[in-house]
Design a protein around this motif. Structure first.
Motif, PDB file in Angstrom:
ATOM      1  N   VAL A 346       0.853  -1.192   0.000  1.00 43.57           N
ATOM      2  CA  VAL A 346       0.000   0.000   0.000  1.00 43.57           C
ATOM      3  C   VAL A 346       0.884   1.236   0.000  1.00 43.57           C
ATOM      4  N   HIS A 347       0.444   2.240  -0.758  1.00 47.31           N
ATOM      5  CA  HIS A 347       1.141   3.527  -0.817  1.00 47.31           C
ATOM      6  C   HIS A 347       0.164   4.611  -0.397  1.00 47.31           C
ATOM      7  N   ASP A 348       0.499   5.324   0.672  1.00 46.40           N
ATOM      8  CA  ASP A 348      -0.351   6.416   1.146  1.00 46.40           C
ATOM      9  C   ASP A 348      -0.088   7.649   0.287  1.00 46.40           C
ATOM     10  N   VAL A 349      -1.098   8.034  -0.500  1.00 43.43           N
ATOM     11  CA  VAL A 349      -0.933   9.121  -1.464  1.00 43.43           C
ATOM     12  C   VAL A 349      -0.942  10.464  -0.757  1.00 43.43           C
ATOM     13  N   GLU A 350      -2.030  10.805  -0.101  1.00 47.63           N
ATOM     14  CA  GLU A 350      -2.128  12.076   0.603  1.00 47.63           C
ATOM     15  C   GLU A 350      -3.192  11.961   1.672  1.00 47.63           C
ATOM     16  N   GLU A 351      -3.133  12.878   2.620  1.00 47.66           N
ATOM     17  CA  GLU A 351      -4.101  12.890   3.708  1.00 47.66           C
ATOM     18  C   GLU A 351      -5.053  14.052   3.509  1.00 47.66           C
ATOM     19  N   SER A 352      -6.338  13.749   3.382  1.00 44.52           N
ATOM     20  CA  SER A 352      -7.355  14.766   3.165  1.00 44.52           C
ATOM     21  C   SER A 352      -8.244  14.861   4.404  1.00 44.52           C
ATOM     22  N   GLU A 353      -9.303  15.678   4.303  1.00 43.61           N
ATOM     23  CA  GLU A 353     -10.218  15.835   5.425  1.00 43.61           C
ATOM     24  C   GLU A 353     -10.931  14.524   5.742  1.00 43.61           C
ATOM     25  N   GLU A 354     -11.138  13.684   4.720  1.00 43.47           N
ATOM     26  CA  GLU A 354     -11.830  12.422   4.919  1.00 43.47           C
ATOM     27  C   GLU A 354     -10.913  11.323   5.441  1.00 43.47           C
ATOM     28  N   GLY A 355      -9.618  11.604   5.496  1.00 44.33           N
ATOM     29  CA  GLY A 355      -8.674  10.594   5.963  1.00 44.33           C
ATOM     30  C   GLY A 355      -7.554  10.385   4.962  1.00 44.33           C
ATOM     31  N   MET A 356      -6.832   9.290   5.137  1.00 46.54           N
ATOM     32  CA  MET A 356      -5.701   8.971   4.281  1.00 46.54           C
ATOM     33  C   MET A 356      -6.176   8.374   2.960  1.00 46.54           C
ATOM     34  N   ASP A 357      -5.686   8.911   1.860  1.00 48.28           N
ATOM     35  CA  ASP A 357      -5.983   8.372   0.536  1.00 48.28           C
ATOM     36  C   ASP A 357      -4.856   7.412   0.169  1.00 48.28           C
ATOM     37  N   SER A 358      -5.187   6.153  -0.012  1.00 46.15           N
ATOM     38  CA  SER A 358      -4.166   5.127  -0.206  1.00 46.15           C
ATOM     39  C   SER A 358      -4.356   4.413  -1.525  1.00 46.15           C
ATOM     40  N   GLU A 359      -3.258   3.905  -2.048  1.00 52.37           N
ATOM     41  CA  GLU A 359      -3.260   3.130  -3.287  1.00 52.37           C
ATOM     42  C   GLU A 359      -2.734   1.730  -2.968  1.00 52.37           C
ATOM     43  N   PHE A 360      -3.475   0.716  -3.381  1.00 56.03           N
ATOM     44  CA  PHE A 360      -3.129  -0.666  -3.064  1.00 56.03           C
ATOM     45  C   PHE A 360      -2.676  -1.391  -4.326  1.00 56.03           C
ATOM     46  N   PHE A 361      -1.866  -2.434  -4.134  1.00 56.30           N
ATOM     47  CA  PHE A 361      -1.248  -3.128  -5.253  1.00 56.30           C
ATOM     48  C   PHE A 361      -1.468  -4.633  -5.139  1.00 56.30           C
ATOM     49  N   ASN A 362      -1.437  -5.282  -6.297  1.00 58.56           N
ATOM     50  CA  ASN A 362      -1.461  -6.750  -6.345  1.00 58.56           C
ATOM     51  C   ASN A 362      -0.376  -7.256  -7.284  1.00 58.56           C
ATOM     52  N   THR A 363       0.734  -6.535  -7.308  1.00 60.97           N
ATOM     53  CA  THR A 363       1.856  -6.887  -8.168  1.00 60.97           C
ATOM     54  C   THR A 363       2.721  -7.957  -7.513  1.00 60.97           C
ATOM     55  N   LEU A 364       3.236  -8.871  -8.340  1.00 67.33           N
ATOM     56  CA  LEU A 364       4.158  -9.906  -7.884  1.00 67.33           C
ATOM     57  C   LEU A 364       5.559  -9.558  -8.372  1.00 67.33           C
ATOM     58  N   LEU A 365       6.492  -9.436  -7.439  1.00 69.02           N
ATOM     59  CA  LEU A 365       7.857  -9.024  -7.755  1.00 69.02           C
ATOM     60  C   LEU A 365       8.845 -10.040  -7.208  1.00 69.02           C
ATOM     61  N   ALA A 366      10.030 -10.080  -7.838  1.00 71.65           N
ATOM     62  CA  ALA A 366      11.131 -10.916  -7.359  1.00 71.65           C
ATOM     63  C   ALA A 366      12.349 -10.027  -7.152  1.00 71.65           C
ATOM     64  N   TRP A 367      12.891 -10.058  -5.942  1.00 67.03           N
ATOM     65  CA  TRP A 367      14.112  -9.316  -5.634  1.00 67.03           C
ATOM     66  C   TRP A 367      15.275 -10.297  -5.637  1.00 67.03           C
ATOM     67  N   ASN A 368      16.127 -10.191  -6.670  1.00 68.58           N
ATOM     68  CA  ASN A 368      17.315 -11.030  -6.757  1.00 68.58           C
ATOM     69  C   ASN A 368      18.339 -10.509  -5.747  1.00 68.58           C
ATOM     70  N   VAL A 369      18.600 -11.310  -4.713  1.00 69.31           N
ATOM     71  CA  VAL A 369      19.401 -10.840  -3.590  1.00 69.31           C
ATOM     72  C   VAL A 369      20.829 -10.527  -4.010  1.00 69.31           C
ATOM     73  N   GLU A 370      21.461 -11.411  -4.767  1.00 71.06           N
ATOM     74  CA  GLU A 370      22.857 -11.202  -5.147  1.00 71.06           C
ATOM     75  C   GLU A 370      23.019 -10.006  -6.083  1.00 71.06           C
ATOM     76  N   ARG A 371      22.132  -9.898  -7.071  1.00 69.28           N
ATOM     77  CA  ARG A 371      22.243  -8.801  -8.026  1.00 69.28           C
ATOM     78  C   ARG A 371      21.584  -7.520  -7.529  1.00 69.28           C
ATOM     79  N   ASN A 372      20.845  -7.624  -6.428  1.00 65.94           N
ATOM     80  CA  ASN A 372      20.179  -6.463  -5.841  1.00 65.94           C
ATOM     81  C   ASN A 372      19.301  -5.760  -6.878  1.00 65.94           C
ATOM     82  N   ARG A 373      18.469  -6.519  -7.538  1.00 62.54           N
ATOM     83  CA  ARG A 373      17.619  -6.001  -8.614  1.00 62.54           C
ATOM     84  C   ARG A 373      16.222  -6.605  -8.501  1.00 62.54           C
ATOM     85  N   PHE A 374      15.203  -5.771  -8.745  1.00 64.98           N
ATOM     86  CA  PHE A 374      13.821  -6.232  -8.741  1.00 64.98           C
ATOM     87  C   PHE A 374      13.378  -6.577 -10.158  1.00 64.98           C
TER      88      PHE A 374
END
Length: 668
Positions: A346-374
């Motif tokens: 989740v990424h919190d975009v901005e906070e408005s009068e109604e509360g926090m506006d957030s963006e949610f994700f369903n992306t699948l990622l792989a972080w290669n540990v040795e190469r330090n690359r996503f």
């Protein structure tokens, strides 16, 4: 005709309005009942007495029992892990919040993958209800659990655990490990393993008045049953205090990525006063960490006195290439073959009068540990098996494939830290399903990722990723998903539904009714929700604004490695590489001799070539071939997609093709 259509449309709108009013009345009645019981919960309750009552009820169980059951109820902040002893998953603890009260769990569930069955384990000796705890396997095959939190129903009081437990994954038996000196109580921390050590870092302590984030490092020696709090040299760099980060095992220690914390900051308070002076106030600012660290662990000398702790050093790495953009919290990671597999966030975009506006994700990622690359992992349509001609070459390789199959079975047994004989005697009969099970129903498979969420529980078993639960927020409502999914990380040919149940009703604030619009604003409401979620609970439509950078349009960057140069760069790597559409089995069958030569050269350099049997050499060779196959998986997958679009179904080297053809065929 037009008037008739208009009348029918008006009648339909009235019917929908009446149906929704009736539904609101039912929900309001439920909320009222829940609120009555909620208000009756006295926040001056004694949490110690509640825990003692749990212990009393638990002591009524005389032995460890395991019985078939339905899948676990919806929960968050639980722990999920692949069993080191057999083909199953283990799930423990967690909490569920329905908008009015919180419920904590301490039940242990076992999912038998091959039978597609759930089992519930009861024990007279198990950890008390909790969430936010952490556990990890050890190299010996046991599972270790530490900490977690418990609260009153209104979440006005919190209690953090500092107990340490060992779970035998075969017998399902818990053992509490008592130690005079150990880590302080906490939750949100992470644990991993290295050699015969358990590594613990970070977390937080919540007193309901303030939250304190931690940055201390603890190491548990499984041989001497002792906790160590390593002392770092003065002016040594180390990660900032945080929770909810990723901590993965490494052959030389451990790697750490990301996390979440809240730091003190100064904000403008109120309007500007006379004379140009403006007031300020202290606030807690959320921070989503994106830094990467390597924990180098050096074992004591072989002749050192027993009980001497290992020496450690934190080494900061550069920012990973292709890091998730925008930054996100709650993107859970699980370790698999030198990679961290991440999902959601989740990424919190901005906070408005109604509360926090957030963006949610369903992306699948792989972080290669040795190469330090996503790398982003995208689903692909199942590919039909390529037709291969039956020629003399396949006949010659038939006998070799049988040997390879036997080798792979032995390697699987060795990887489970047990011989084939031990596995046969210790595995229970329930863990092995009958060959023909007429009751087993084929699971539905989708080519779309599950709904966006954060803090899902992840586990990998037999190269398959399992996604359990997770949370999604919309306005003041919190959705806790009651489902589990499976993705084959080798094929990525779809998402298999293990189970999916209806969402429970939400007993939150009454403001949500006004947020959903009035009865005369039906169409505006319908634009914000899907048709119907499970059980009639509407789920908001996810409008993805994810900005994942395309590598084809990016400026090439230098490969990222550890500042201490853990491994050689890929430029000088002359080892065999997998081809497109080549399975791990085929890759090792083609390059087995080459990998054995690589292993032999490495052993000669370290004066360890003597005393190694052929079987041991082939095992080491397979381990290196498997690591290479998974290390190149993302690039090979991209090549496969390109060749699929070009109509190329299989890649065969000219040298191998010419071995089985005469001169005329070669010229053709």
């Amino acid at each position: 005709m037009g008037k008739k259509d208009k009348k029918s449309k008006t009648a339909e709108q009235k019917a929908r309005t009446a149906a929704r009013q009736e539904k609101k009345a039912v929900q309001k009645d439920k909320k009222g009942k829940s609120k009555e019981s909620f208000d009756s919960d006295n926040e001056d309750v004694d949490l110690g007495a509640i825990r003692a009552e749990y212990e009393r009820k638990q002591a009524q169980f005389l032995e460890v029992t395991e019985s078939p059951c339905e899948p676990p109820s919806a929960r968050s902040s639980a722990t999920l892990i692949g069993s080191p002893s057999n083909s199953s998953l283990l799930l423990f603890g967690g909490e569920y919040f329905n908008g009015a009260s919180a419920t904590f769990f301490n039940d242990l569930f076992v999912y038998l993958i091959e039978k597609d069955e759930w089992r519930k384990v009861t024990s007279p000796n198990s950890p008390l209800p909790r969430s936010g705890h952490a556990w990890t396997r050890s190299t010996a095959g046991d599972i270790y659990l530490f900490g977690g939190e418990f609260s009153s129903a209104k979440q006005g009081q919190f209690y953090h655990y500092n107990d340490f437990w060992q779970l035998n994954p075969s017998s399902r038996e818990w053992t509490r490990i008592e130690s005079k000196k150990g880590p302080p109580a906490r939750s949100g921390h992470r644990m991993t393993y290295f050699k015969h050590y358990i590594i613990l870092f970070g977390g937080f302590q919540d007193t309901s008045q303030q939250t304190k984030y931690l940055q201390d490092l603890w190491i548990y020696d499984c041989h001497s049953y002792t906790w160590f709090n390593p002392t770092l040299a003065p002016a040594t760099q180390k990660p900032d205090a945080r929770s909810s980060f990723s901590l993965h095992p490494h052959e030389a220690g451990a790697t750490l990525y990301g996390g979440y914390s809240r730091v003190k900051a100064t904000a403008v308070a109120g309007k500007q006063k006379k004379g140009g002076v403006q007031g300020t106030r202290s606030v807690l600012k959320p921070v989503v960490h994106q830094d990467t660290w390597f924990l180098r662990v050096t074992l004591p000398a072989s002749d050192a006195v027993a009980g001497i702790p290992p020496s450690v050093r934190w080494e900061r790495r550069k920012k990973p290439v292709n890091s998730p953009n925008p930054t996100r919290a709650g993107a859970t990671q699980v370790y698999h073959k030198g990679r961290g597999i991440a999902f959601g966030g989740v990424h919190d975009v901005e906070e408005s009068e109604e509360g926090m506006d957030s963006e949610f994700f369903n992306t699948l990622l792989a972080w290669n540990v040795e190469r330090n690359r996503f790398f982003q992992l995208a689903l692909r349509r199942p590919r039909a098996a390529a037709k291969r001609q039956v020629d003399e070459r396949s006949a010659k390789k038939g006998r070799g494939k049988l040997d390879e199959e036997e080798l792979l079975r032995n390697l699987a047994a060795l990887e489970a830290n047990a011989s084939v004989k031990i596995t046969e005697t210790t595995a229970t009969q329930d863990d092995h399903p009958p060959e023909d099970d007429p009751k087993r129903v084929a699971k539905p498979s989708l080519l779309t990722m599950p709904h966006p969420r954060f803090n899902a529980q992840l586990a990998v078993k037999d190269d398959t990723l399992y996604i359990f639960g997770g949370t999604y927020e919309h306005r003041d409502r919190e959705y806790t998903f009651d489902e589990m999914w499976a993705i084959d990380l080798g094929r990525l040919d779809g998402v298999q539904e293990i189970y999916k149940r209806e969402l429970d009703d939400w007993y939150g604030s009454e403001d949500e009714d006004s947020d959903s619009g009035s009865d005369n604003d039906d169409e505006s409401v319908d634009e914000d929700v899907e048709e119907e979620g499970p059980g009639g609970v509407p789920l908001p439509i996810h409008k993805s604004h994810e900005r994942i950078e395309d590598e084809s349009t990016m400026v090439p960057e230098a490969p990222e490695v550890l500042e201490s140069e853990i491994s050689e760069t890929a430029v000088s790597d002359t080892r065999p590489h997998p081809r497109p559409f080549e399975s791990l089995r085929d890759f090792f069958a083609r390059t087995s001799i080459l990998w054995q030569e690589v292993v032999s050269d490495d052993l000669r350099k370290t004066d360890q070539s003597s005393g190694q049997s052929v079987k041991e050499l082939r095992k080491y060779a397979f381990d290196q071939a498997e690591a290479m196959w998974w290390d190149c998986r993302e690039e090979v997958t991209a090549l496969e997609d390109e060749q699929d679009e070009a109509g190329i179904g299989e890649v065969v080297s000219i040298a191998e093709r010419n071995q089985d053809q005469g001169g005329t065929a070669r010229r053709r």
